[in-house]
Every structure is written in structure tokens, then in C-alpha cells.
Motif scaffolding. Structure first.
Motif, PDB file in Angstrom:
ATOM      1  N   SER A 148       9.332   0.371   1.371  1.00  0.00           N
ATOM      2  CA  SER A 148      10.382  -0.630   1.162  1.00  0.00           C
ATOM      3  C   SER A 148      10.760  -1.341   2.453  1.00  0.00           C
ATOM      4  CB  SER A 148      11.612   0.007   0.512  1.00  0.00           C
ATOM      5  OG  SER A 148      12.197   0.948   1.371  1.00  0.00           O
ATOM      6  N   VAL A 149      10.784  -0.606   3.560  1.00  0.00           N
ATOM      7  CA  VAL A 149      11.094  -1.241   4.851  1.00  0.00           C
ATOM      8  C   VAL A 149      10.002  -2.226   5.239  1.00  0.00           C
ATOM      9  CG1 VAL A 149      11.322  -0.798   7.329  1.00  0.00           C
ATOM     10  CG2 VAL A 149      12.574   0.600   5.700  1.00  0.00           C
ATOM     11  N   GLN A 193       9.103  16.031  -2.938  1.00  0.00           N
ATOM     12  CA  GLN A 193      10.238  15.108  -2.967  1.00  0.00           C
ATOM     13  C   GLN A 193      10.402  14.425  -1.617  1.00  0.00           C
ATOM     14  OE1 GLN A 193      13.513  17.613  -4.112  1.00  0.00           O
ATOM     15  NE2 GLN A 193      13.367  17.018  -6.275  1.00  0.00           N
ATOM     16  N   ILE A 194      10.276  15.211  -0.544  1.00  0.00           N
ATOM     17  CA  ILE A 194      10.396  14.650   0.810  1.00  0.00           C
ATOM     18  C   ILE A 194       9.264  13.673   1.074  1.00  0.00           C
ATOM     19  CG2 ILE A 194      10.283  15.230   3.270  1.00  0.00           C
ATOM     20  CD1 ILE A 194      11.726  17.879   2.502  1.00  0.00           C
ATOM     21  N   LYS A 195       8.040  14.065   0.711  1.00  0.00           N
ATOM     22  CA  LYS A 195       6.874  13.199   0.929  1.00  0.00           C
ATOM     23  C   LYS A 195       7.039  11.874   0.181  1.00  0.00           C
ATOM     24  CE  LYS A 195       1.883  13.236   0.249  1.00  0.00           C
ATOM     25  NZ  LYS A 195       0.756  13.984  -0.284  1.00  0.00           N
ATOM     26  N   TYR A 196       7.490  11.935  -1.080  1.00  0.00           N
ATOM     27  CA  TYR A 196       7.692  10.724  -1.860  1.00  0.00           C
ATOM     28  C   TYR A 196       8.791   9.857  -1.238  1.00  0.00           C
ATOM     29  CZ  TYR A 196       9.025   7.524  -5.538  1.00  0.00           C
ATOM     30  OH  TYR A 196       9.329   6.387  -6.229  1.00  0.00           O
ATOM     31  N   ALA A 197       9.895  10.494  -0.828  1.00  0.00           N
ATOM     32  CA  ALA A 197      11.010   9.733  -0.256  1.00  0.00           C
ATOM     33  C   ALA A 197      10.595   9.038   1.037  1.00  0.00           C
ATOM     34  CB  ALA A 197      12.195  10.653  -0.005  1.00  0.00           C
ATOM     35  N   VAL A 198       9.830   9.726   1.864  1.00  0.00           N
ATOM     36  CA  VAL A 198       9.384   9.131   3.135  1.00  0.00           C
ATOM     37  C   VAL A 198       8.461   7.943   2.873  1.00  0.00           C
ATOM     38  CG1 VAL A 198       7.945   9.566   5.162  1.00  0.00           C
ATOM     39  CG2 VAL A 198       9.700  11.201   4.522  1.00  0.00           C
ATOM     40  N   ASN A 199       7.439   8.142   2.034  1.00  0.00           N
ATOM     41  CA  ASN A 199       6.487   7.056   1.763  1.00  0.00           C
ATOM     42  C   ASN A 199       7.151   5.884   1.040  1.00  0.00           C
ATOM     43  OD1 ASN A 199       4.256   8.239   2.982  1.00  0.00           O
ATOM     44  ND2 ASN A 199       3.742   9.390   1.144  1.00  0.00           N
ATOM     45  N   TYR A 218       0.830  -1.208   0.000  1.00  0.00           N
ATOM     46  CA  TYR A 218       0.000   0.000   0.000  1.00  0.00           C
ATOM     47  C   TYR A 218       0.864   1.258   0.000  1.00  0.00           C
ATOM     48  CZ  TYR A 218      -2.939   3.741   1.789  1.00  0.00           C
ATOM     49  OH  TYR A 218      -3.561   4.945   1.964  1.00  0.00           O
ATOM     50  N   TYR A 219       1.855   1.303   0.887  1.00  0.00           N
ATOM     51  CA  TYR A 219       2.726   2.476   0.942  1.00  0.00           C
ATOM     52  C   TYR A 219       3.526   2.655  -0.335  1.00  0.00           C
ATOM     53  CZ  TYR A 219       2.194   4.490   5.555  1.00  0.00           C
ATOM     54  OH  TYR A 219       1.706   5.171   6.635  1.00  0.00           O
ATOM     55  N   ALA A 220       4.036   1.571  -0.884  1.00  0.00           N
ATOM     56  CA  ALA A 220       4.889   1.673  -2.073  1.00  0.00           C
ATOM     57  C   ALA A 220       4.088   2.020  -3.325  1.00  0.00           C
ATOM     58  CB  ALA A 220       5.642   0.363  -2.283  1.00  0.00           C
ATOM     59  N   VAL A 221       2.876   1.490  -3.435  1.00  0.00           N
ATOM     60  CA  VAL A 221       2.115   1.673  -4.662  1.00  0.00           C
ATOM     61  C   VAL A 221       1.144   2.850  -4.568  1.00  0.00           C
ATOM     62  CG1 VAL A 221       0.441   0.573  -6.205  1.00  0.00           C
ATOM     63  CG2 VAL A 221       2.331  -0.747  -5.281  1.00  0.00           C
ATOM     64  N   VAL A 222       0.409   2.939  -3.478  1.00  0.00           N
ATOM     65  CA  VAL A 222      -0.639   3.952  -3.379  1.00  0.00           C
ATOM     66  C   VAL A 222      -0.102   5.262  -2.811  1.00  0.00           C
ATOM     67  CG1 VAL A 222      -2.878   4.507  -2.346  1.00  0.00           C
ATOM     68  CG2 VAL A 222      -2.429   2.206  -3.180  1.00  0.00           C
ATOM     69  N   LYS A 223       0.534   5.197  -1.655  1.00  0.00           N
ATOM     70  CA  LYS A 223       0.993   6.432  -1.010  1.00  0.00           C
ATOM     71  C   LYS A 223       2.158   7.069  -1.763  1.00  0.00           C
ATOM     72  CE  LYS A 223       0.083   7.575   2.955  1.00  0.00           C
ATOM     73  NZ  LYS A 223      -0.704   8.659   3.482  1.00  0.00           N
TER      74      LYS A 223
END
Length: 81
Positions: free
Chosen positions: A53-54, A42-48, A24-29
Motif C-alpha cells: 500500500s505504501v 498474520q505478521i507476514k501478510y500485514a508486512v507485505n 506486485y507486493y499487494a497482489v502476489v506477495k
């Protein structure tokens, strides 16, 4: 032995749930990266993306460990009985 089987079944279920949350986080968020993002995006994308991935890695590890130990307990219980 029943308690161990139930415990490892729980590990498998937890691994699948964690993995699905990671998907969900990798695909949707996170989704597809923006073309010309602002620094905030950029920050929002990097965090999500990092969270996704974790969670994917953690869910996979927990599920595989639970599955391996569940198979081992199944083999041991068949040899005992």
C-alpha cells in the motif's frame, strides 16, 4: 528546458515502476489473507500488505507530480517558442 522535460519524464517512469512494484507486493506477495493464519502468517501478510500500500501510494504521487510538471513544462516551452 530540455533538462526539465527529461527530469519530469524520469519522475513519470519512476512513479510507474514504484507503482508496479507496489502492485506486485499487494497482489502476489500479500495476496488473499489466510483463513485461519498462525501469528507468523498474520505478521507476514500485514508486512507485505503494508509495503504494497505504501508503494502504491508513493508511486501514484510521484507519477502524478511528474506528469503535472511535465505538462506545465510543455506548455511553457510552447509559449516561449
Amino acid at each position: 528546458m530540455k533538462i526539465l522535460k527529461d527530469l519530469f519524464n524520469g519522475f513519470i517512469i519512476a512513479g510507474v515502476l514504484i507503482f508496479m512494484i507496489g502492485v506486485y507486493y499487494a497482489v502476489v506477495k500479500a495476496g488473499i489473507p489466510y483463513q485461519d493464519p498462525t501469528p507468523e502468517l498474520q505478521i507476514k501478510y500485514a508486512v507485505n500488505s503494508g509495503i504494497g500500500s505504501v508503494l502504491l501510494r508513493t508511486g501514484s504521487i510521484v507519477g502524478v507530480i511528474g506528469g503535472v510538471f511535465r505538462i506545465v513544462t510543455g506548455i511553457v516551452s510552447k509559449k516561449k517558442g
